[in-house]
Scaffold this active site. Structure first.
Site, short mmCIF file in Angstrom:
data_model
loop_
_atom_site.label_atom_id
_atom_site.label_comp_id
_atom_site.label_asym_id
_atom_site.label_seq_id
_atom_site.Cartn_x
_atom_site.Cartn_y
_atom_site.Cartn_z
N ALA A 1 -35.56 19.09 -11.17
CA ALA A 1 -36.16 19.88 -10.09
C ALA A 1 -37.20 19.08 -9.33
O ALA A 1 -37.93 18.26 -9.91
CB ALA A 1 -36.81 21.14 -10.67
N GLU B 1 -27.15 23.90 -17.63
CA GLU B 1 -27.99 23.23 -18.61
C GLU B 1 -27.99 24.08 -19.87
O GLU B 1 -28.74 25.05 -19.98
CB GLU B 1 -29.43 23.06 -18.08
CG GLU B 1 -29.53 22.10 -16.91
CD GLU B 1 -30.98 21.85 -16.50
OE1 GLU B 1 -31.90 22.46 -17.12
OE2 GLU B 1 -31.20 21.06 -15.57
#
Length: 289
Positions: free
Chosen positions: A186, A238
């Site tokens: 991110a 994930e």
């Protein structure tokens, strides 16, 4: 008995009485002198003792502190009480952070350290440790480890830059590298790890991730990035990433097959892409292209 003998005894008793009285008086005088000398010696000893403020005895040190010595307390810069409800009405456990909705400005979190050394928001410490302990049955009876918990802005920046550089070393342009890196790491300011509510888990076997997907909701956690929700979450699957939302919300999401973005929107909260036009920097916006 003759008068001469009686007179001799009388004189002997008189002398004896005088000697006894003299002896008693002398003894009393000596005793008084000893008491006086002892008293003087004690006074001199006390006068030679160090004053209380120079003493190293714990009791005196404590009284010294109470009399005005500054009480030095180590304060954690992260120790301010986090908000429980945000301006948009969202509860702390449902705070949505993704590539379109960055971390709220001035966000604070009170941290607690896990046995592995990672830290998380202190409010999720109990549920997290309970979940990991229960996950032993899906992990060959071994305790799963948290390999990543709370991250600072600086740490997130390092991870992101490293991922960008990895793609640039493979021949990608700056923009292409950022776009690819953003799928896996991110952009700083948009990671749930910076909330302190998310963890990456490692197990002895892949089966632990199956166990977590089926049971984490019982402890208030969700499988945050399923593969079939990538278009909605903006993040590829994930299997190791779990986010705390509370038992009630986690149960609803699990039963209805919702991701956090869908759940928050359903509850009338912030839109999954509400901040896309105003909150993103140029770098963040480039990831959406």
């Amino acid at each position: 008995m003759t008068e001469k003998t009686m007179e001799r005894r009388r004189r002997y008793r008189q002398r004896h009485r005088r000697n006894t009285l003299a002896t008693w008086v002398a003894g009393a005088a000596c005793a008084a002198m000893l008491v006086f000398l002892a008293a003087m010696g004690c006074r001199d000893y006390v006068n030679k003792l160090p004053p209380p403020e120079s003493s190293t005895f714990p009791g005196l040190a404590l009284s010294e502190t109470k009399q005005g010595t500054p009480d030095l307390t180590i304060q954690d810069s992260q120790s301010q009480e986090p908000s429980t409800v945000y301006e948009d009405g969202t509860d702390w456990n449902l705070r949505l952070v993704n590539r379109w909705n960055p971390l709220p400005e001035g966000y604070n979190v009170s941290l607690k350290e896990l046995p592995d050394g990672e830290k998380v928001d202190e409010r999720i410490y109990g549920p997290l440790t309970e979940m990991l302990e229960a996950a032993r049955e899906g992990n060959w009876d071994e305790l799963p480890r948290v390999i990543s918990g709370y991250r600072t802005q600086e740490v997130q920046q390092e991870l992101y830059d490293a991922e960008v550089n990895k793609y640039k070393s493979r021949g990608y342009s700056e923009e292409e590298a950022k776009a690819e890196a953003g799928k896996w790491v991110a952009v700083p300011g948009t990671s749930e790890h910076q909330l302190g509510l998310a963890v990456d888990v490692e197990g002895a076997t892949y089966d632990v991730f199956i166990w977590l997907q089926e049971n984490s909701y019982k402890y208030g956690f969700i499988f945050r990035y399923p593969g079939d929700k990538t278009d909605t979450t903006g993040t590829v699957e994930e299997v190791w990433h779990y986010r705390y939302v509370g038992v009630e919300a986690a149960t609803e999401m699990y039963e209805q097959g919702l991701c956090l973005e869908e759940y928050v929107e359903m509850k009338g909260g912030i839109s999954p892409r509400a901040g896309a036009s105003t909150a993103l920097t140029a770098d963040r916006a480039s990831l959406l292209e």
